[in-house]
Design a protein around this motif. Structure first.
Motif, PDB file in Angstrom:
ATOM      1  N   HIS A 168     -14.090  66.106 -73.030  1.00  0.00           N
ATOM      2  CA  HIS A 168     -15.558  66.439 -73.342  1.00  0.00           C
ATOM      3  C   HIS A 168     -15.885  67.549 -72.158  1.00  0.00           C
ATOM      4  O   HIS A 168     -15.212  67.593 -71.149  1.00  0.00           O
ATOM      5  CB  HIS A 168     -16.464  65.105 -72.894  1.00  0.00           C
ATOM      6  CG  HIS A 168     -16.304  64.569 -71.429  1.00  0.00           C
ATOM      7  ND1 HIS A 168     -15.268  64.068 -70.873  1.00  0.00           N
ATOM      8  CD2 HIS A 168     -17.296  65.193 -70.232  1.00  0.00           C
ATOM      9  CE1 HIS A 168     -15.415  63.762 -69.443  1.00  0.00           C
ATOM     10  NE2 HIS A 168     -16.585  64.320 -69.086  1.00  0.00           N
ATOM     11  N   GLY A 169     -16.932  68.149 -72.616  1.00  0.00           N
ATOM     12  CA  GLY A 169     -17.505  69.204 -71.699  1.00  0.00           C
ATOM     13  C   GLY A 169     -19.101  69.645 -72.050  1.00  0.00           C
ATOM     14  O   GLY A 169     -19.324  69.392 -73.550  1.00  0.00           O
ATOM     15  N   GLY A 170     -19.900  69.898 -71.228  1.00  0.00           N
ATOM     16  CA  GLY A 170     -21.031  70.707 -71.591  1.00  0.00           C
ATOM     17  C   GLY A 170     -21.990  70.872 -70.302  1.00  0.00           C
ATOM     18  O   GLY A 170     -21.507  71.158 -69.201  1.00  0.00           O
ATOM     19  N   ALA A 171     -23.182  70.770 -70.639  1.00  0.00           N
ATOM     20  CA  ALA A 171     -24.309  71.180 -69.600  1.00  0.00           C
ATOM     21  C   ALA A 171     -25.151  69.740 -69.169  1.00  0.00           C
ATOM     22  O   ALA A 171     -25.296  69.085 -70.154  1.00  0.00           O
ATOM     23  CB  ALA A 171     -25.201  72.126 -70.035  1.00  0.00           C
ATOM     24  N   MET A 172     -25.579  69.912 -68.224  1.00  0.00           N
ATOM     25  CA  MET A 172     -26.626  68.797 -67.673  1.00  0.00           C
ATOM     26  C   MET A 172     -27.781  69.465 -66.913  1.00  0.00           C
ATOM     27  O   MET A 172     -27.498  70.616 -66.306  1.00  0.00           O
ATOM     28  CB  MET A 172     -25.817  67.831 -66.765  1.00  0.00           C
ATOM     29  CG  MET A 172     -25.156  68.460 -65.595  1.00  0.00           C
ATOM     30  SD  MET A 172     -23.973  67.377 -64.724  1.00  0.00           S
ATOM     31  CE  MET A 172     -23.203  68.414 -63.747  1.00  0.00           C
ATOM     32  N   LEU A 173     -28.998  68.767 -66.688  1.00  0.00           N
ATOM     33  CA  LEU A 173     -30.118  69.063 -65.876  1.00  0.00           C
ATOM     34  C   LEU A 173     -30.276  67.906 -64.821  1.00  0.00           C
ATOM     35  O   LEU A 173     -30.196  66.598 -65.423  1.00  0.00           O
ATOM     36  CB  LEU A 173     -31.255  69.098 -66.442  1.00  0.00           C
ATOM     37  CG  LEU A 173     -31.435  70.562 -67.243  1.00  0.00           C
ATOM     38  CD1 LEU A 173     -32.841  70.596 -67.998  1.00  0.00           C
ATOM     39  CD2 LEU A 173     -31.454  71.891 -66.323  1.00  0.00           C
TER      40      LEU A 173
END
Length: 221
Positions: A54-59
């Motif tokens: 899995h992989g991606g962006a976060m705030l």
């Protein structure tokens, strides 16, 4: 709904939610998945864990000035699925064996409440997932001979592409933003809809997986 529209909507949602927040930090994360299916399965031992990523962006949106409480929405690409057990079983004198695996590619959008005490954090919250593609690489053998074989992308007409679930985990977050964590993802939504003609077990199955992640949060505003 196209996958680009889903991802764009999620990012806009995250951006809008953060507009008036205190202590906003943007970050990236990625890691390994260990997935399987659960639920109303008649032959549970047939399905084994599958490794994905899995992989991606976060705030990370701070709710308290000391960083103790925050909300962390994320947009992640996540591989789920299962591997068939390398076992042969007998039905009415006929030897049957399943081989191969099935991969489900999802966009996951968890929105987690995060509690951080020192460097240790705990997180939990709801998750929306959208199924992009199913890759089926499996075959069924009867009495040692291949009965049928699947290779390639599966038909998604009678599956629930929109999934509602939950996520919960814990980990360590250093002051410089480095994060190490583990998380469990579960689903409330069955995989198959009315009219699903695939494997009967999979029709009523739900995704279940553990994640191990490493991430980094940039300094906040």
């Amino acid at each position: 709904m196209k996958k680009t529209s889903v991802a764009l909507f999620a990012l806009l949602l995250l951006g809008g939610a953060s507009a008036h927040a205190q202590g906003i930090r943007f970050g990236l994360k990625g890691g390994a998945n260990l997935s399987n299916i659960s639920g109303d399965l008649t032959e549970e031992d047939r399905y084994k864990n599958k490794v994905g990523f899995h992989g991606g962006a976060m705030l990370n949106i701070g709710l308290l000035d000391d960083g103790f409480l925050s909300v962390q929405p994320e947009v992640l690409f996540s591989q789920k699925g299962f591997t068939y057990a390398d076992d042969e079983f007998t039905i009415a004198g006929t030897r049957v064996k399943y081989d191969g695996d099935r991969t489900y590619n999802y966009i996951d959008v968890p929105v987690l409440l995060k509690v951080r005490a020192g460097g240790v954090y705990f997180e939990a919250g709801p998750q929306y997932s959208y199924l992009l593609k199913v890759k089926d690489e499996s075959k069924v053998s009867v009495n040692g001979n291949t009965a049928f074989q699947r290779q390639g992308v599966a038909d998604l007409d009678n599956v629930n592409r929109n999934e509602i679930g939950y996520a919960a985990g814990l980990g360590y977050q250093a002051d410089n933003g480095l994060m190490l964590g583990i998380r469990y993802n579960g689903s409330f939504t069955d995989f198959g809809k009315d009219g699903y003609t695939g494997d009967a077990d999979v029709r009523n199955a739900r995704n279940s997986l553990f994640q191990a992640s490493v991430g980094f949060l940039l300094p906040g505003k």
